[in-house]
Design a protein around this motif. Sequence first.
Motif, mmCIF file in Angstrom:
data_model
loop_
_atom_site.group_PDB
_atom_site.id
_atom_site.type_symbol
_atom_site.label_atom_id
_atom_site.label_comp_id
_atom_site.label_asym_id
_atom_site.label_seq_id
_atom_site.Cartn_x
_atom_site.Cartn_y
_atom_site.Cartn_z
ATOM 1 N N TYR A 96 0.833 -1.210 0.000
ATOM 2 C CA TYR A 96 0.000 0.000 0.000
ATOM 3 C C TYR A 96 0.866 1.259 0.000
ATOM 4 C CZ TYR A 96 -2.720 3.763 2.088
ATOM 5 O OH TYR A 96 -3.286 4.965 2.351
ATOM 6 N N LEU A 123 0.986 2.553 -3.701
ATOM 7 C CA LEU A 123 -0.205 3.393 -3.812
ATOM 8 C C LEU A 123 0.007 4.794 -3.221
ATOM 9 C CD1 LEU A 123 -2.929 2.691 -5.052
ATOM 10 C CD2 LEU A 123 -3.833 2.335 -2.756
ATOM 11 N N LEU A 124 0.416 4.849 -1.958
ATOM 12 C CA LEU A 124 0.440 6.142 -1.272
ATOM 13 C C LEU A 124 1.689 6.960 -1.606
ATOM 14 C CD1 LEU A 124 -1.410 7.671 0.573
ATOM 15 C CD2 LEU A 124 -0.115 6.827 2.527
ATOM 16 N N LYS A 181 1.573 8.970 -4.757
ATOM 17 C CA LYS A 181 0.644 10.092 -4.598
ATOM 18 C C LYS A 181 1.261 11.205 -3.760
ATOM 19 C CE LYS A 181 -3.052 8.801 -6.834
ATOM 20 N NZ LYS A 181 -3.542 9.586 -7.969
ATOM 21 N N ARG A 182 1.964 10.784 -2.708
ATOM 22 C CA ARG A 182 2.597 11.799 -1.851
ATOM 23 C C ARG A 182 3.692 12.554 -2.617
ATOM 24 N NH1 ARG A 182 2.334 11.588 3.680
ATOM 25 N NH2 ARG A 182 4.565 11.990 3.838
ATOM 26 N N GLU A 197 3.715 13.057 -5.805
ATOM 27 C CA GLU A 197 3.012 13.942 -6.729
ATOM 28 C C GLU A 197 2.502 15.189 -5.997
ATOM 29 O OE1 GLU A 197 -0.711 13.810 -9.946
ATOM 30 O OE2 GLU A 197 -0.299 12.076 -8.671
ATOM 31 N N ALA A 198 1.990 14.954 -4.772
ATOM 32 C CA ALA A 198 1.500 16.092 -3.987
ATOM 33 C C ALA A 198 2.644 17.042 -3.613
ATOM 34 C CB ALA A 198 0.812 15.590 -2.728
ATOM 35 N N LEU A 228 3.640 19.004 -6.601
ATOM 36 C CA LEU A 228 2.656 20.063 -6.856
ATOM 37 C C LEU A 228 2.799 21.202 -5.850
ATOM 38 C CD1 LEU A 228 -0.492 17.948 -7.760
ATOM 39 C CD2 LEU A 228 0.585 19.689 -9.192
ATOM 40 N N ALA A 229 3.144 20.843 -4.611
ATOM 41 C CA ALA A 229 3.362 21.902 -3.611
ATOM 42 C C ALA A 229 4.515 22.804 -4.037
ATOM 43 C CB ALA A 229 3.639 21.279 -2.248
ATOM 44 N N LYS A 263 5.487 23.291 -7.073
ATOM 45 C CA LYS A 263 5.039 24.059 -8.231
ATOM 46 C C LYS A 263 4.148 25.227 -7.811
ATOM 47 C CE LYS A 263 3.354 23.411 -12.910
ATOM 48 N NZ LYS A 263 2.764 22.479 -13.889
ATOM 49 N N VAL A 264 3.334 24.967 -6.786
ATOM 50 C CA VAL A 264 2.492 26.062 -6.277
ATOM 51 C C VAL A 264 3.366 27.193 -5.747
ATOM 52 C CG1 VAL A 264 0.926 26.685 -4.410
ATOM 53 C CG2 VAL A 264 0.456 24.664 -5.777
ATOM 54 N N THR A 271 4.977 28.942 -8.660
ATOM 55 C CA THR A 271 4.007 29.750 -9.411
ATOM 56 C C THR A 271 3.600 30.980 -8.608
ATOM 57 O OG1 THR A 271 3.204 27.670 -10.320
ATOM 58 C CG2 THR A 271 1.915 29.618 -10.798
ATOM 59 N N GLU A 272 3.456 30.801 -7.285
ATOM 60 C CA GLU A 272 3.144 31.962 -6.442
ATOM 61 C C GLU A 272 4.250 33.008 -6.519
ATOM 62 O OE1 GLU A 272 0.301 30.121 -2.912
ATOM 63 O OE2 GLU A 272 2.468 30.207 -2.643
ATOM 64 N N THR A 308 -4.798 12.214 0.376
ATOM 65 C CA THR A 308 -3.679 12.571 -0.512
ATOM 66 C C THR A 308 -4.187 12.919 -1.906
ATOM 67 O OG1 THR A 308 -2.299 11.026 0.720
ATOM 68 C CG2 THR A 308 -1.463 11.786 -1.396
ATOM 69 N N ILE A 324 -3.851 16.469 -3.846
ATOM 70 C CA ILE A 324 -3.312 16.622 -5.204
ATOM 71 C C ILE A 324 -4.268 17.425 -6.072
ATOM 72 C CG2 ILE A 324 -2.813 15.326 -7.313
ATOM 73 C CD1 ILE A 324 -1.636 13.140 -5.500
ATOM 74 N N ARG A 327 -4.174 21.056 -5.099
ATOM 75 C CA ARG A 327 -2.964 21.735 -5.558
ATOM 76 C C ARG A 327 -2.956 21.907 -7.066
ATOM 77 N NH1 ARG A 327 1.276 18.874 -1.323
ATOM 78 N NH2 ARG A 327 0.587 20.104 0.468
ATOM 79 N N VAL A 334 -2.533 25.441 -8.801
ATOM 80 C CA VAL A 334 -1.548 25.727 -9.856
ATOM 81 C C VAL A 334 -2.237 26.283 -11.090
ATOM 82 C CG1 VAL A 334 0.063 24.648 -11.463
ATOM 83 C CG2 VAL A 334 0.176 24.093 -9.044
#
Lengths: 250, 270
Positions: free
Chosen positions: A21, A25-26, A29-30, A32-33, A36-37, A39-40, A43-44, B53, B57, B60, B64
Motif C-alpha cells: 500500500y 499506492l500512497l 501520490k505523496r 506527486e502532492a 505540486l506543492a 510548483k504552487v 508559481t506563487e 492525498t 493533489i 494543488r 496551480v
Amino acid sequence: MTRQNRILIGVAAVLAAAAAYWFLLLAPKREEAAALADKVVQTEAAVAQAEATLASYREAEGSFKTLYATVARLGKAVPADDDTRSLVVQLESAAAAAGVNFNSIQVGAPVAATPGAPAAAAGTTSELPPGAATVGSAGFSSMAFNLEFRGDFLRLSELFSRLERFVRVTNDRIDVTGRLMRVESVSLEAADDDYRDLTATVNASTYLVPATEGLTAGATAQAPAGTTPSTDAGTGAGTTITATTTGVLR
Amino acid sequence: MKAVNLLPADLRGGLKSPAPVAAAGEPAGGSGAYVVLGALALCVVALAGYVLTTNTIKQRQADVAALEARNAALMAESARLKPYADFQSMAQARVATVRDLATRRFDWEQSFRDLARAVPQDVTVTKLGATISSQTGGAGAASSPLRAALDVPAIQVDGCAPGQQAVARMMARLRGVEGVTRVSLQNSTKPEKSDAVVDAAPGARPAGCDMTGGATPPDFTVLAFFEEAKAASADAATAATGATATATASGTQASTAGGTTASTTTDGAK
C-alpha cells in the motif's frame, strides 16, 4: 499448522499489504502532492514577481505624461540632430549678452568619449551626424565645436559662464534654456594691436540623443510607441510640449 | 424438585468450565473477529490516507491552474504596459546623463576671475590655456608636457615677470586661488636681449617684458591644477547616477600621475 505459525503468517501478510500500500499506492501520490506543492510555491513566486513588475509598469503608465514633458523639454538641451542653426542663434545671443563678438564656429574633430564624461553604453549604435561620437549611458552622441570670440577678459569670462548656463543643475532641478554645452578647453590670446582685446578659442562639446530613438523615441503625448492610447488619452491631447519650451525639470 | 438452568444453552458450557476452555485454546470464532476488525480498521485508515492525498493533489492542481491563469493575465497586462516602462527607463537615463554631464562641468568663469585677481600687477600674462582634463584636445588645448601629468582641470599661464622672484610670488598667489590644489612651474627663462621688445608701444601687445635699463625679465609657464573640482564633479555624478567607472579610472590616473610631478611642484596639495 500451529497457532504460532498462523500468527506469523498473518503478521507477515499484514506487513506485506502495508508495504504494498505504501510503496505502490500512497508514496507516488505523496510525491506527486509534494511536487505540486513545489510548483504552487514557484508559481506563487512568479505571480508575485509579475505583480511587482506590473505595479512598476502601472506606475510608469501613470507618470508617462510627466516623463513625456520632461523628455520633450530635454530635447532643447539635447536635440535629435546637430541643430547648428539654433546653436548659432544661442551662441550669438549669449555673446551679445556678454558683450563680446562671436567670430566663428566650426565642427571639431569627433571625440570617442568626452574626457570625464560617462562612457558610452555597450552596444549603443546609432546613425550619427558628421562630427559626432557616441557617449554616455543614454547613448548620447557628443559633437565638438570650435568657437572663437573676441572681447575683453571679464566679458569673455562671463561668456564662458553663459555658455554653460543653458542647462543648469540645482539639486534635483535641471533648468533648460538652451543647448547642453560643456567647455572642454579655452585659449585666450591677446590681439596683435591691443593686449586688452583678447581672442578666445573655445572647444566645447554638445550632445545629441540617439538617432535611432529620436527626440521622444516614437512616443506621442498620449502613449509611447508600441501601445494603443488608453481610454483617458484624450485628456492630455491639448498639452502639446515643443522642444523650444523653456522649462524646469524635476 | 428439579433444577432448571435459566442460562441460554450456548452459555451454559462456558460458565461451567472456564478453565478447560482456556487450556484447550481459542475457539474458532473468538479472536478472529478482532483480527477482522483490525484489518478493517487498517483498510479504513489506508483508504482515508489515500483519499486525503488524492484530494490534496486535486486541490494543488487547481491552485496551480488558478495561479498560472493569473500569471498569464498579469503577463499579458505587463506586455501591454511594457512600452511605458521602456519609455520611463529611457527618460530616466536621459535625465541622469544630462545631470551627469552638467555636474561634471567646470566653472571657468569663477576660475578666470579669481586668476585675474591673483596675478600681480607687475606680471604680464601673454597667453592663457585652460583644459578640463589632460586628454582634452582641440584648439584651446595646452601644450605643456606637465599638463598631461594630472587628469584634472588646469589653467596654463604663459607670461613674463620682472624677475624670478616675481614668478615665485605669482605662483604663491595662484596657490591661494579657490580650488587650486597644485601650482607647477613648467619653465621660467630669461631670454636673450635680442629676443625681447624694448620699450613696447603703449597699448601694444608685449612679446616679452620691458627690458629697459638692460633688464632680462624671465618668460614663464605655470600650471594651476584644480584637483578638488575633479573629485567634486565625480562625487556629484556618482550621487546622480550611481557609481561610474569613468570617475574611478580618472581618479586612479590622477593619483598615479601625481607622483611624477612632485619634483616640479612648488606647492603641495591641500
